[in-house]
Design an enzyme around this catalytic site. Structure first.
Site, PDB file in Angstrom:
ATOM      1  N   SER A 221       0.820  -1.208   0.000  1.00 38.21           N
ATOM      2  CA  SER A 221       0.000   0.000   0.000  1.00 38.21           C
ATOM      3  C   SER A 221       0.855   1.260   0.000  1.00 38.21           C
ATOM      4  CB  SER A 221      -0.913   0.015   1.227  1.00 38.21           C
ATOM      5  OG  SER A 221      -0.156   0.229   2.410  1.00 38.21           O
ATOM      6  N   GLY A 225       4.263   2.239   2.127  1.00 40.23           N
ATOM      7  CA  GLY A 225       5.399   2.690   1.337  1.00 40.23           C
ATOM      8  C   GLY A 225       5.913   4.048   1.779  1.00 40.23           C
ATOM      9  N   GLU A 243       6.864  -0.273  -4.873  1.00 42.28           N
ATOM     10  CA  GLU A 243       5.763  -0.452  -5.829  1.00 42.28           C
ATOM     11  C   GLU A 243       4.488  -0.395  -5.012  1.00 42.28           C
ATOM     12  OE1 GLU A 243       2.744  -1.238  -7.720  1.00 42.28           O
ATOM     13  OE2 GLU A 243       3.254  -3.294  -7.205  1.00 42.28           O
ATOM     14  N   CYS A 277      -3.234  -3.937  -7.721  1.00 44.62           N
ATOM     15  CA  CYS A 277      -2.864  -2.522  -7.648  1.00 44.62           C
ATOM     16  C   CYS A 277      -3.168  -1.796  -8.947  1.00 44.62           C
ATOM     17  CB  CYS A 277      -1.392  -2.374  -7.274  1.00 44.62           C
ATOM     18  SG  CYS A 277      -0.264  -3.291  -8.324  1.00 44.62           S
TER      19      CYS A 277
END
EC number: 1.2.1.71
Length: 492
Positions: A221, A225, A243, A277
């Site tokens: 998430s 991050g 990512e 995602c």
């Protein structure tokens, strides 16, 4: 014993953890988290194993990695069932994940040579060479939506490059993480080259806080991050590859085949129960009668999507979400959007209490002000109508994220315009947003990443370049720079 450190399976000394099937409630896995001391132990093991592993030839490391690929193939059925039962995915989708893991091996080997292999250019008085060196000890944080494939996309290129690893799977998928590590053990990895620490927030914080860490590779998430980015700020010596998520737009412009466009939209928004995602979160639909017809058909077909258990027959298109809590969060997000003035076209429904079986939801937000720019990680699609294509591009870019973007249109000129103006790492034309090639980089800009895309480009963040000028002999140049005197005369 659910931790794998320095080649040994040991019991965690942290909090106890139980993993259940998110649909049936069946207990699948029980164990204990790694405490801070065990995280340190894993780091010491990885550091001690690094010199020997890094000094092996690429061919020797490749043998182990390819042996792992063979084990994945032979254990495909068992690993498919583990991933499906733990995540709630249907069997068919978990099988595609294991296939992607297998295919990743050959792709990563090729990427190593193309992106980070050795190069040599001859010069009149020697040669210029380029080599790549491993960073050292890397931490890999895995997500729960693809607990095999996505960590694999970090681990395989990192091992090929000569790094050693501490892997922490998501606390929501400990069983899948353990199952994959047992295959790596069978593949013959030397002790300490790859280590497994289970746990949640406390284990993750202990891992990212390690001083003797050379880098951290993360998929998950945006919130986590950002926390990792702040934690590692002021440490430029550590490689950080993030990512993260997306608030991804899918633009439906002119449509020749409505059913084909509806199919693409469902694949973009609701596959994996909306837990990718790259899933479409925002549907940008051209105003007019054709858009009305498309939207009515999308709602009608989406109503027929009934989530089921991983082994239901006939197989469902979608299974449960990762947890009942995750499903409830999607319902809460829909209720909040409705309270803001959104018009519900299809209400998401929890099919049973104490399960994560959630039907898709669609809500129109045209004209509603102050809609949060957040990723709702589940099967909830928000719809906005637009009048001009220029307006659609402005709406698509109106997000802090920048992972994926898509266009459905017969006009190449509009796609070319989108390519010039879109702010996203993946821009697709008449293809689902969730479609991505492992032979291309995978990642985004803005709040979706930190400009270190994975997949084909993962090799880049797993090694650093070393440039050399080389000559096998040393001779005095025939022509010297001004002011240099190498004559035999004695200066008085």
């Amino acid at each position: 014993m659910t931790l794998w450190i320095n080649g040994d399976w040991i019991t965690g000394q942290g909090a106890s953890r139980v993993k259940r099937n998110p649909v049936s409630g069946e207990v699948l896995w029980q164990g204990n988290d790694a405490d801070a001391a065990q995280v340190e132990q894993a780091c010491r093991a990885a550091r001690a194993a690094f010199p020997r592993w890094a000094r092996l030839s690429l061919a020797e490391r490749q043998v182990v990695v390819e042996r792992f690929a063979g084990l994945l193939e032979r254990n495909k059925g068992e690993l498919t069932a583990i991933i499906a039962r733990e995540t709630g995915k249907p069997r068919w989708e978990a099988a595609t994940e294991v296939t992607a893991m297998i295919n990743k091996i050959a792709i990563s080997i090729k990427a190593y040579h193309v992106r980070t292999g050795e190069q040599r250019s001859e010069m009149p008085d020697g040669a210029a060479s380029l080599r790549h060196c491993p960073h050292g000890v890397l931490a890999v944080f895995g997500p729960y939506n693809f607990p095999g494939h996505l960590p694999n996309g970090h681990i395989v290129p990192a091992l090929l490059a000569g790094n050693t690893i501490i892997f922490k799977p998501s606390e929501l998928t400990p069983w899948s993480g353990e199952a994959v590590m047992r295959l790596w053990q069978q593949a013959g990895l030397p002790p300490g080259v790859l280590n497994l620490v289970q746990g949640g927030r406390e284990t993750g914080q202990a891992l990212s806080a390690l001083e003797d860490l050379d880098g951290l590779l993360f998929t998950g998430s945006a919130n986590t991050g950002y926390q990792l980015h702040r934690q590692l700020s002021g440490q430029p010596e550590k490689i950080l590859a993030l990512e993260m998520g997306g608030n991804n737009p899918l633009i439906i412009d002119e449509v020749a085949d409505i059913d084909a466009a509806v199919h693409l939209t469902i694949q973009s928004a609701f596959v994996t129960a909306g837990q990718r995602c790259t899933c479409a979160r925002r549907l940008l639909l051209k105003s007019g009668a054709q858009g009305d017809a498309f939207l009515a058909r999308l709602v009608a077909v989406s109503q027929r999507l009934t989530p089921g258990n991983w082994d239901d027959e006939p197989q469902p298109f979608i299974g449960g979400l990762i947890s009942e809590q995750a499903a409830q969060q999607v319902v809460t997000a829909w209720q909040q959007l409705e309270a803001m003035g959104g018009r519900t076209l299809l209400a998401p429904r929890l099919l049973q209490s104490e399960t994560s079986l959630l039907t898709p939801g669609i809500i129109e937000m045209t004209g509603v002000a102050g809609v949060p720019d957040e990723e709702v990680f589940g099967p909830l699609l928000r719809v906005w109508r637009y009048d001009s294509f220029e307006e659609a591009i402005l709406m698509a870019n109106n997000t802090r994220f920048g992972l994926s973007c898509g266009l459905v249109s017969p006009e190449r000129e509009k796609f070319d315009q989108l390519l010039l103006e879109a702010r996203a790492g993946i821009v697709n034309w008449n293809k689902p947003l969730t479609g991505a090639a492992s032979t291309a980089p995978f990642g985004g800009i803005g709040a979706s990443g930190n400009h270190r895309p994975s997949a084909w480009y993962a090799a880049d963040y797993c090694a650093w370049p070393m440039a050399s000028l080389e000559s096998d002999s040393l001779t005095l140049p025939a022509t010297l720079n001004p002011g240099l005197d190498f004559s035999d005369e004695v200066v008085r």
